[in-house]
Design a protein around this motif. Structure first.
Motif, PDB file in Angstrom:
ATOM      1  N   ASP A 163      -2.077  11.272   1.150  1.00  0.00           N
ATOM      2  CA  ASP A 163      -2.827  10.755   2.203  1.00  0.00           C
ATOM      3  C   ASP A 163      -3.390   9.509   1.890  1.00  0.00           C
ATOM      4  O   ASP A 163      -3.469   9.194   0.677  1.00  0.00           O
ATOM      5  CB  ASP A 163      -3.703  11.796   2.642  1.00  0.00           C
ATOM      6  CG  ASP A 163      -3.619  13.247   3.014  1.00  0.00           C
ATOM      7  OD1 ASP A 163      -3.465  13.108   4.236  1.00  0.00           O
ATOM      8  OD2 ASP A 163      -3.152  13.990   2.216  1.00  0.00           O
ATOM      9  N   ILE A 164      -3.445   8.730   2.620  1.00  0.00           N
ATOM     10  CA  ILE A 164      -4.110   7.181   2.806  1.00  0.00           C
ATOM     11  C   ILE A 164      -5.322   7.108   3.447  1.00  0.00           C
ATOM     12  O   ILE A 164      -4.973   7.259   4.768  1.00  0.00           O
ATOM     13  CB  ILE A 164      -3.283   6.054   2.843  1.00  0.00           C
ATOM     14  CG1 ILE A 164      -1.963   6.187   2.048  1.00  0.00           C
ATOM     15  CG2 ILE A 164      -3.785   4.869   2.882  1.00  0.00           C
ATOM     16  CD1 ILE A 164      -0.934   5.152   2.201  1.00  0.00           C
ATOM     17  N   HIS A 165      -6.392   6.656   3.288  1.00  0.00           N
ATOM     18  CA  HIS A 165      -7.429   6.776   3.970  1.00  0.00           C
ATOM     19  C   HIS A 165      -7.937   5.269   3.987  1.00  0.00           C
ATOM     20  O   HIS A 165      -8.309   4.479   2.872  1.00  0.00           O
ATOM     21  CB  HIS A 165      -8.748   7.414   3.150  1.00  0.00           C
ATOM     22  CG  HIS A 165      -8.490   8.822   3.557  1.00  0.00           C
ATOM     23  ND1 HIS A 165      -9.448   9.800   4.047  1.00  0.00           N
ATOM     24  CD2 HIS A 165      -7.624   9.768   2.894  1.00  0.00           C
ATOM     25  CE1 HIS A 165      -9.016  10.991   4.095  1.00  0.00           C
ATOM     26  NE2 HIS A 165      -8.068  11.188   3.339  1.00  0.00           N
ATOM     27  N   LEU A 166      -8.161   4.741   5.122  1.00  0.00           N
ATOM     28  CA  LEU A 166      -8.553   3.345   5.507  1.00  0.00           C
ATOM     29  C   LEU A 166      -9.784   3.308   6.138  1.00  0.00           C
ATOM     30  O   LEU A 166      -9.949   3.679   7.214  1.00  0.00           O
ATOM     31  CB  LEU A 166      -7.596   2.581   6.078  1.00  0.00           C
ATOM     32  CG  LEU A 166      -7.810   0.800   6.421  1.00  0.00           C
ATOM     33  CD1 LEU A 166      -7.899   0.290   5.029  1.00  0.00           C
ATOM     34  CD2 LEU A 166      -6.854   0.328   7.238  1.00  0.00           C
TER      35      LEU A 166
ATOM     36  N   MET B  61       0.992  -1.174   0.030  1.00  0.00           N
ATOM     37  CA  MET B  61       0.095  -0.028   0.027  1.00  0.00           C
ATOM     38  C   MET B  61       0.908   1.302  -0.066  1.00  0.00           C
ATOM     39  O   MET B  61       0.518   2.253  -0.677  1.00  0.00           O
ATOM     40  CB  MET B  61      -0.882   0.038   1.119  1.00  0.00           C
ATOM     41  CG  MET B  61      -2.061   1.282   1.356  1.00  0.00           C
ATOM     42  SD  MET B  61      -2.778   1.094   2.873  1.00  0.00           S
ATOM     43  CE  MET B  61      -1.677   1.148   4.207  1.00  0.00           C
ATOM     44  N   LEU B  62       1.905   1.191   0.860  1.00  0.00           N
ATOM     45  CA  LEU B  62       2.753   2.424   1.103  1.00  0.00           C
ATOM     46  C   LEU B  62       3.467   2.641  -0.445  1.00  0.00           C
ATOM     47  O   LEU B  62       3.766   3.791  -0.821  1.00  0.00           O
ATOM     48  CB  LEU B  62       3.795   2.163   1.980  1.00  0.00           C
ATOM     49  CG  LEU B  62       3.105   2.476   3.441  1.00  0.00           C
ATOM     50  CD1 LEU B  62       4.202   2.232   4.528  1.00  0.00           C
ATOM     51  CD2 LEU B  62       2.387   3.750   3.520  1.00  0.00           C
TER      52      LEU B  62
ATOM     53  N   ALA C  82       1.010  10.023  -3.876  1.00  0.00           N
ATOM     54  CA  ALA C  82      -0.287  10.287  -2.943  1.00  0.00           C
ATOM     55  C   ALA C  82       0.087  11.187  -1.741  1.00  0.00           C
ATOM     56  O   ALA C  82       1.373  10.934  -1.500  1.00  0.00           O
ATOM     57  CB  ALA C  82      -1.068   8.840  -2.687  1.00  0.00           C
TER      58      ALA C  82
ATOM     59  N   ALA D 126       1.144   3.995  -2.920  1.00  0.00           N
ATOM     60  CA  ALA D 126       0.919   5.507  -2.653  1.00  0.00           C
ATOM     61  C   ALA D 126       2.058   6.473  -3.100  1.00  0.00           C
ATOM     62  O   ALA D 126       1.936   7.504  -3.492  1.00  0.00           O
ATOM     63  CB  ALA D 126       0.725   5.681  -1.120  1.00  0.00           C
TER      64      ALA D 126
ATOM     65  N   LEU E 110     -10.272   1.756   0.696  1.00  0.00           N
ATOM     66  CA  LEU E 110      -9.037   2.033   0.581  1.00  0.00           C
ATOM     67  C   LEU E 110      -9.185   3.397  -0.358  1.00  0.00           C
ATOM     68  O   LEU E 110      -9.555   3.107  -1.622  1.00  0.00           O
ATOM     69  CB  LEU E 110      -8.134   1.242   0.373  1.00  0.00           C
ATOM     70  CG  LEU E 110      -6.466   1.512   0.557  1.00  0.00           C
ATOM     71  CD1 LEU E 110      -6.267   2.222   1.623  1.00  0.00           C
ATOM     72  CD2 LEU E 110      -5.821   0.399   0.000  1.00  0.00           C
ATOM     73  N   ARG E 111      -8.521   4.587   0.120  1.00  0.00           N
ATOM     74  CA  ARG E 111      -8.597   5.860  -1.039  1.00  0.00           C
ATOM     75  C   ARG E 111      -7.257   6.164  -0.879  1.00  0.00           C
ATOM     76  O   ARG E 111      -6.740   6.448   0.241  1.00  0.00           O
ATOM     77  CB  ARG E 111      -9.665   6.550  -0.804  1.00  0.00           C
ATOM     78  CG  ARG E 111     -11.128   6.266  -1.089  1.00  0.00           C
ATOM     79  CD  ARG E 111     -12.218   7.055  -1.136  1.00  0.00           C
ATOM     80  NE  ARG E 111     -12.408   7.569   0.271  1.00  0.00           N
ATOM     81  CZ  ARG E 111     -13.342   8.459   0.547  1.00  0.00           C
ATOM     82  NH1 ARG E 111     -13.880   8.967  -0.349  1.00  0.00           N
ATOM     83  NH2 ARG E 111     -13.566   8.790   1.730  1.00  0.00           N
ATOM     84  N   LEU E 112      -6.627   7.076  -1.928  1.00  0.00           N
ATOM     85  CA  LEU E 112      -5.571   7.908  -1.993  1.00  0.00           C
ATOM     86  C   LEU E 112      -5.825   9.256  -2.401  1.00  0.00           C
ATOM     87  O   LEU E 112      -6.640   9.358  -3.196  1.00  0.00           O
ATOM     88  CB  LEU E 112      -4.370   7.380  -2.767  1.00  0.00           C
ATOM     89  CG  LEU E 112      -4.000   5.680  -2.583  1.00  0.00           C
ATOM     90  CD1 LEU E 112      -3.073   5.403  -3.591  1.00  0.00           C
ATOM     91  CD2 LEU E 112      -3.397   5.473  -1.481  1.00  0.00           C
TER      92      LEU E 112
END
Length: 477
Positions: free
Chosen positions: A116-119, A105-106, A114, A109, A128-130
């Motif tokens: 920010d990462i939203h879980l 995931m990182l 990206a 991103a 999961l959104r970037l």
């Protein structure tokens, strides 16, 4: 029977596969803990490899993650030769599904730039959104059964209390990702179906940009440089959160940074460390507020002061007084336009004649996404523009998206509305003019609004018309 190194290593490999933890292991007994849904399968796997009496316990994901992180590496027995190369390359805990997903995931991103990462947990699933170039993009989420483990591991990484699920928490950590240090700021928030986690990413130390890289027009850039060269006064940069105000201030400070100037800043938090600037961070727990730091800074013989944000009347009053007594003050304010800023200061208790005497320049800004140069195309049909828009017909550009970009866009640039405080503006401020009156004077002086600047960028293909309307709105004339 004797517990051998090979036997222990094999048991650990099985437990790692099921995300289980060995509580105790001796010649007669083996105690393990795991989540309820894997206990049966874990027990079957261990019965074939373990002649000892097996005892199992059901633990929540957070407790399991805490136990795995707390296990001392030095106490671990060496694996057998057949497993040693694999163990050296990646410890068993780092090969856990949650750890592998976080790593991937990182990396994704970073590849997609990206910020920010939203879980986000929902009923029976995770989303999961970037945030890429200021816009959230949905990507493939983790399996529903893995979400709790990912959340627990992230909380441990951020040094949060994994047992606390009722209150918001904030933490931070630095990890190695793609061979580079990656700083993470982690925030948790209780929601209806669990804890939502947001990660702010910062790869390496940020650098203050040069003013020429901000995206200002040559006229706006010349205006900014001219006002920065003045020995005293107040410069305000306005706009919503995430519109690049702080970056604009840092570019101005970089222009002014020299051994001949004493530059001081008060920020919350310090976002970009800059050599040559005395930067102080607000600390509410220590009762170190903007106003208290500013009063101390004025006794430090400053030439130039940067205030991260004017939030209250006390800070505004100190900033105005400093600007009137021989200091150049730069700050930000949350308003939508340049003329609204003038009225907002008055609403905060600053008299119009004081604003007129110290304020030199107001910059309202927004960030718009750039169209991908590889897949953008120009429409053969002219667009319908709002009444009063400058110029002739506008043939908009669009981008379908390709492997070079994200949904047709790559990177961002700024829109800038510049209001120089002229004698006409000063007179209007002294007589308590309304926003509409101030806006009329600004238009008469030839000020280009955010919409007009955005339309110019859309006409040349830097951005799309839809992006300008999304950020600015179609009625800002």
């Amino acid at each position: 029977m004797t517990v051998t190194t090979e036997h222990t290593a094999a048991l650990r490999q099985i437990c790692a596969r099921f995300q289980a933890v060995i509580i105790h292991h001796d010649a007669q007994h083996l105690h393990v803990a795991a989540q309820a849904e894997v206990l049966e399968a874990l027990s079957e796997a261990l019965r074939f490899a373990c002649p000892q009496t097996l005892h199992t316990e059901c633990w929540p994901a957070a407790r399991l993650e805490q136990a795995r992180q707390a296990a001392p590496q030095a106490a671990a027995e060496p694996p057998p030769a057949s497993l040693r190369s694999q163990a050296d390359a990646a410890p068993a805990d780092d090969n856990a599904p949650a750890a592998l997903f976080i790593r991937e995931m990182l990396l994704l991103a970073l590849q997609r730039r990206a910020s920010d990462i939203h879980l986000e947990p929902y009923a029976g699933r995770y989303r999961l959104r970037l945030r890429i170039d200021g816009v959230l993009q949905e990507i493939t989420p983790p399996p529903a059964g893995l979400g709790n483990q990912i959340g627990a591991r992230l909380k441990v990484m951020g040094k949060l209390d994994i047992a606390e699920r009722r209150l918001p928490q904030d933490g931070q950590c630095t990890v190695q990702c793609g061979g580079q240090p990656l700083a993470l700021r982690l925030s948790s928030l209780p929601t209806l179906y669990g804890e939502k986690l947001v990660l702010r990413l910062q790869q390496g130390p940020q650098q203050a940009p040069d003013m020429a890289q901000l995206g200002m027009t040559p006229e706006a850039l010349a205006c900014f440089r001219r006002v920065l060269a003045q020995p005293q006064g107040l410069i305000l940069v306005t706009g919503p959160t995430g519109s690049g105000k702080t970056v604009t201030l840092y570019s101005g400070l970089k222009q002014l940074n020299s051994p001949a100037h004493n530059l001081c800043s008060v920020e919350d938090p310090v976002e970009i460390p800059v050599e040559g600037i005395n930067q102080t961070q607000v600390n509410p727990k220590a009762e170190l507020s903007f106003a208290r730091i500013l009063r101390a800074l004025l006794r430090q013989d400053p030439d130039i002061i940067m205030i991260g944000e004017i939030r209250d009347a006390e800070t505004a009053e100190i900033a105005v007084n400093a600007a009137q007594t021989g200091h150049l003050v730069l700050s930000t304010l949350h308003t939508n336009s340049t003329t609204e800023t003038l009225v907002r200061l008055n609403q905060m208790g600053i008299e119009g004649y004081l604003i007129a005497s110290c304020l030199k320049l107001v910059i309202a800004q927004r960030l718009v996404r750039r169209l991908c140069p590889h897949c953008r195309t120009r429409s053969p049909e002219a667009a319908t523009l709002p009444p009063g828009s400058p110029g002739g017909p506008l043939f908009p550009w669009r981008a379908a998206g390709c492997h070079h970009c994200c949904a047709g866009y790559y990177g961002r640039t700024g829109l800038y509305e510049m209001l120089v405080v002229t004698p006409e503006i000063q007179q209007a401020l002294t007589r308590q003019a309304t926003v509409q009156e101030l806006a009329a004077i600004a238009r008469h002086q030839g000020q280009a609004s955010l919409l007009h600047v955005g339309l110019a960028l859309a006409a040349e293909g830097t951005t799309s018309l839809e992006e300008v309307y999304r950020v600015v709105g179609a009625q800002d004339g």
